[in-house]
Design a protein around this motif. Structure first.
Motif, PDB file in Angstrom:
ATOM      1  N   GLY A 193      26.891 -44.209  17.027  1.00  0.00           N
ATOM      2  CA  GLY A 193      26.180 -42.943  17.141  1.00  0.00           C
ATOM      3  C   GLY A 193      25.068 -42.916  18.157  1.00  0.00           C
ATOM      4  O   GLY A 193      24.345 -41.912  18.259  1.00  0.00           O
ATOM      5  N   ALA A 194      24.910 -43.979  18.938  1.00  0.00           N
ATOM      6  CA  ALA A 194      23.852 -44.016  19.942  1.00  0.00           C
ATOM      7  C   ALA A 194      24.251 -43.259  21.203  1.00  0.00           C
ATOM      8  O   ALA A 194      25.436 -43.089  21.501  1.00  0.00           O
ATOM      9  CB  ALA A 194      23.519 -45.466  20.297  1.00  0.00           C
ATOM     10  N   GLU A 195      23.239 -42.807  21.946  1.00  0.00           N
ATOM     11  CA  GLU A 195      23.429 -42.312  23.305  1.00  0.00           C
ATOM     12  C   GLU A 195      23.230 -43.512  24.223  1.00  0.00           C
ATOM     13  O   GLU A 195      22.121 -44.033  24.345  1.00  0.00           O
ATOM     14  CB  GLU A 195      22.417 -41.216  23.629  1.00  0.00           C
ATOM     15  CG  GLU A 195      22.568 -39.973  22.767  1.00  0.00           C
ATOM     16  CD  GLU A 195      21.525 -38.925  23.103  1.00  0.00           C
ATOM     17  OE1 GLU A 195      20.806 -39.094  24.117  1.00  0.00           O
ATOM     18  OE2 GLU A 195      21.413 -37.948  22.346  1.00  0.00           O
ATOM     19  N   VAL A 196      24.301 -43.964  24.847  1.00  0.00           N
ATOM     20  CA  VAL A 196      24.299 -45.266  25.510  1.00  0.00           C
ATOM     21  C   VAL A 196      24.352 -45.130  27.021  1.00  0.00           C
ATOM     22  O   VAL A 196      25.123 -44.326  27.566  1.00  0.00           O
ATOM     23  CB  VAL A 196      25.491 -46.129  25.035  1.00  0.00           C
ATOM     24  CG1 VAL A 196      25.444 -47.514  25.682  1.00  0.00           C
ATOM     25  CG2 VAL A 196      25.478 -46.254  23.515  1.00  0.00           C
ATOM     26  N   ALA A 254      39.136 -44.246  27.141  1.00  0.00           N
ATOM     27  CA  ALA A 254      40.284 -44.424  26.255  1.00  0.00           C
ATOM     28  C   ALA A 254      39.930 -44.115  24.803  1.00  0.00           C
ATOM     29  O   ALA A 254      40.788 -43.689  24.024  1.00  0.00           O
ATOM     30  CB  ALA A 254      40.817 -45.850  26.368  1.00  0.00           C
ATOM     31  N   GLU A 255      38.659 -44.310  24.452  1.00  0.00           N
ATOM     32  CA  GLU A 255      38.206 -44.028  23.079  1.00  0.00           C
ATOM     33  C   GLU A 255      37.529 -42.671  22.956  1.00  0.00           C
ATOM     34  O   GLU A 255      37.090 -42.289  21.867  1.00  0.00           O
ATOM     35  CB  GLU A 255      37.230 -45.113  22.615  1.00  0.00           C
ATOM     36  CG  GLU A 255      37.842 -46.469  22.404  1.00  0.00           C
ATOM     37  CD  GLU A 255      36.900 -47.404  21.663  1.00  0.00           C
ATOM     38  OE1 GLU A 255      36.206 -46.942  20.725  1.00  0.00           O
ATOM     39  OE2 GLU A 255      36.852 -48.591  22.009  1.00  0.00           O
ATOM     40  N   GLY A 256      37.411 -41.952  24.070  1.00  0.00           N
ATOM     41  CA  GLY A 256      36.736 -40.671  24.036  1.00  0.00           C
ATOM     42  C   GLY A 256      35.232 -40.796  23.808  1.00  0.00           C
ATOM     43  O   GLY A 256      34.616 -39.876  23.246  1.00  0.00           O
ATOM     44  N   LEU A 257      34.635 -41.881  24.259  1.00  0.00           N
ATOM     45  CA  LEU A 257      33.205 -42.114  24.090  1.00  0.00           C
ATOM     46  C   LEU A 257      32.450 -41.706  25.348  1.00  0.00           C
ATOM     47  O   LEU A 257      32.859 -42.043  26.458  1.00  0.00           O
ATOM     48  CB  LEU A 257      32.934 -43.595  23.793  1.00  0.00           C
ATOM     49  CG  LEU A 257      33.523 -44.143  22.492  1.00  0.00           C
ATOM     50  CD1 LEU A 257      33.367 -45.660  22.444  1.00  0.00           C
ATOM     51  CD2 LEU A 257      32.855 -43.503  21.281  1.00  0.00           C
ATOM     52  N   GLU A 258      31.343 -40.979  25.166  1.00  0.00           N
ATOM     53  CA  GLU A 258      30.533 -40.563  26.296  1.00  0.00           C
ATOM     54  C   GLU A 258      29.448 -41.607  26.541  1.00  0.00           C
ATOM     55  O   GLU A 258      28.430 -41.635  25.858  1.00  0.00           O
ATOM     56  CB  GLU A 258      29.915 -39.187  26.024  1.00  0.00           C
ATOM     57  CG  GLU A 258      30.937 -38.070  25.970  1.00  0.00           C
ATOM     58  CD  GLU A 258      30.275 -36.699  25.895  1.00  0.00           C
ATOM     59  OE1 GLU A 258      29.050 -36.615  26.114  1.00  0.00           O
ATOM     60  OE2 GLU A 258      30.993 -35.729  25.603  1.00  0.00           O
ATOM     61  N   ILE A 259      29.691 -42.474  27.501  1.00  0.00           N
ATOM     62  CA  ILE A 259      28.741 -43.521  27.884  1.00  0.00           C
ATOM     63  C   ILE A 259      28.513 -43.412  29.379  1.00  0.00           C
ATOM     64  O   ILE A 259      29.469 -43.307  30.148  1.00  0.00           O
ATOM     65  CB  ILE A 259      29.272 -44.930  27.540  1.00  0.00           C
ATOM     66  CG1 ILE A 259      29.603 -45.032  26.053  1.00  0.00           C
ATOM     67  CG2 ILE A 259      28.264 -46.000  27.955  1.00  0.00           C
ATOM     68  CD1 ILE A 259      30.279 -46.347  25.670  1.00  0.00           C
ATOM     69  N   ARG A 260      27.269 -43.454  29.780  1.00  0.00           N
ATOM     70  CA  ARG A 260      26.957 -43.442  31.217  1.00  0.00           C
ATOM     71  C   ARG A 260      26.849 -44.877  31.692  1.00  0.00           C
ATOM     72  O   ARG A 260      26.095 -45.671  31.131  1.00  0.00           O
ATOM     73  CB  ARG A 260      25.631 -42.716  31.454  1.00  0.00           C
ATOM     74  CG  ARG A 260      25.196 -42.691  32.907  1.00  0.00           C
ATOM     75  CD  ARG A 260      23.935 -41.854  33.049  1.00  0.00           C
ATOM     76  NE  ARG A 260      22.956 -42.498  33.893  1.00  0.00           N
ATOM     77  CZ  ARG A 260      21.655 -42.229  33.866  1.00  0.00           C
ATOM     78  NH1 ARG A 260      21.188 -41.367  32.989  1.00  0.00           N
ATOM     79  NH2 ARG A 260      20.841 -42.844  34.682  1.00  0.00           N
ATOM     80  N   PHE A 261      27.608 -45.210  32.730  1.00  0.00           N
ATOM     81  CA  PHE A 261      27.565 -46.554  33.305  1.00  0.00           C
ATOM     82  C   PHE A 261      27.038 -46.461  34.730  1.00  0.00           C
ATOM     83  O   PHE A 261      27.589 -45.743  35.569  1.00  0.00           O
ATOM     84  CB  PHE A 261      28.955 -47.187  33.298  1.00  0.00           C
ATOM     85  CG  PHE A 261      29.435 -47.569  31.925  1.00  0.00           C
ATOM     86  CD1 PHE A 261      28.909 -48.674  31.279  1.00  0.00           C
ATOM     87  CD2 PHE A 261      30.415 -46.816  31.285  1.00  0.00           C
ATOM     88  CE1 PHE A 261      29.354 -49.030  30.008  1.00  0.00           C
ATOM     89  CE2 PHE A 261      30.861 -47.165  30.021  1.00  0.00           C
ATOM     90  CZ  PHE A 261      30.331 -48.278  29.379  1.00  0.00           C
ATOM     91  N   ASP A 262      25.964 -47.191  35.006  1.00  0.00           N
ATOM     92  CA  ASP A 262      25.314 -47.198  36.312  1.00  0.00           C
ATOM     93  C   ASP A 262      25.460 -48.562  36.980  1.00  0.00           C
ATOM     94  O   ASP A 262      25.420 -49.598  36.301  1.00  0.00           O
ATOM     95  CB  ASP A 262      23.816 -46.898  36.174  1.00  0.00           C
ATOM     96  CG  ASP A 262      23.537 -45.522  35.597  1.00  0.00           C
ATOM     97  OD1 ASP A 262      24.356 -44.612  35.838  1.00  0.00           O
ATOM     98  OD2 ASP A 262      22.501 -45.357  34.920  1.00  0.00           O
ATOM     99  N   GLU A 263      25.594 -48.556  38.283  1.00  0.00           N
ATOM    100  CA  GLU A 263      25.601 -49.800  39.048  1.00  0.00           C
ATOM    101  C   GLU A 263      24.174 -50.113  39.481  1.00  0.00           C
ATOM    102  O   GLU A 263      23.503 -49.265  40.079  1.00  0.00           O
ATOM    103  CB  GLU A 263      26.506 -49.660  40.271  1.00  0.00           C
ATOM    104  CG  GLU A 263      26.672 -50.961  41.052  1.00  0.00           C
ATOM    105  CD  GLU A 263      27.670 -50.823  42.191  1.00  0.00           C
ATOM    106  OE1 GLU A 263      27.696 -51.733  43.061  1.00  0.00           O
ATOM    107  OE2 GLU A 263      28.409 -49.812  42.228  1.00  0.00           O
TER     108      GLU A 263
END
Length: 254
Positions: free
Chosen positions: A64-67, A86-95
């Protein structure tokens, strides 16, 4: 002292190209423990530092975290994004670099790094950045490897190193408290990690292709050096088992 490998390009190059997700799968019980230690509440903002292929970030998002995840390797981030989608999870990934985090002061409720930030060369800078982006009362969770028989096998295999900070120092209580004790109330524990395979050759194939620094070094040396190294590693892995202790560092931001 184990140090950064020479002849393997930039840090981003070293951490790209390997099938890291395969070795990361063996960290699943550790990742579960890490996320449990975060004590996530719905809506908590969690930063996963040196997130790799997203093992911790995915678990935190499921809780349930905003990641937000950040890593120096575009290759690993692409795999993390694919897994989240693939899991429908909203995660922001930054380089980006964990020694210069592109986030505001006190922006996150929790900051975590599983076998990631420890490999950055400037330990003091990393510790300062972890503290800077974590709010007062927020949580820190960090894992680290020790100096042990496996880490010493690298030197016996002929790997060459240059002077640099030793990632294994993060396992030592005195070192961790010196870096983080002023900014976090710390607790230090240990735990076991073990991976088994059907043979030494099978385990060597996993290690040599999915551990990024090892894979990068093997790709940079000549065939004779690779063959000598393989003999050393196969001897160490003769029973088809690799087991290590790890450090779990938890803290509350002062």
């Amino acid at each position: 002292m184990l140090r950064r490998v020479t002849g393997t390009g930039s840090a981003a190059d070293v951490w790209s190209g390997a099938s890291y997700e395969r070795i990361a799968e063996t960290f699943a019980p550790i990742h579960d423990r890490v996320v449990e230690a975060l004590g996530i509440r719905p809506g908590d903002r969690v930063l996963d530092v040196a997130c790799g292929t997203g093992g911790v970030a995915l678990r935190a998002a499921r809780a349930g975290a905003e990641v937000v995840g950040i890593d120096i390797s575009a290759d690993q981030l692409a795999k993390a994004r694919q897994a989240a989608a693939a899991e429908g999870l909203e995660i922001r990934f930054d380089e980006g670099d964990c020694q210069r985090l592109p986030y505001g002061d006190a922006e996150f409720d929790s900051v975590v790094s599983a076998f990631g930030a420890i490999f950055a060369p400037d330990h003091a800078r990393v510790a300062a950045e972890l503290a800077r982006v974590c709010r007062a009362g927020g949580r820190l969770v960090l894992t680290a490897w020790p100096k042990d028989a496996w880490s010493e096998t690298h030197a016996r295999a002929g790997r060459q190193f240059v002077e640099d900070a030793d990632a294994r120092e993060w396992f030592e209580p005195e070192h961790v408290r010196g870096l983080l004790g002023d900014t976090f109330e710390l607790e230090l524990e240990t735990g076991p990690w073990r991976v088994e395979a059907g043979s030494a050759a099978e385990l060597w194939e996993l290690a040599s292709t999915s551990m990024p620094p090892l894979r990068a070094w093997l790709a940079a040396v000549d065939e004779a050096t690779r063959e000598r190294a393989e003999r050393v590693y196969l001897d160490f892995l003769a029973d088809g088992v690799l087991q290590r202790e790890y450090r779990l560092v938890t803290g509350v931001r002062r």
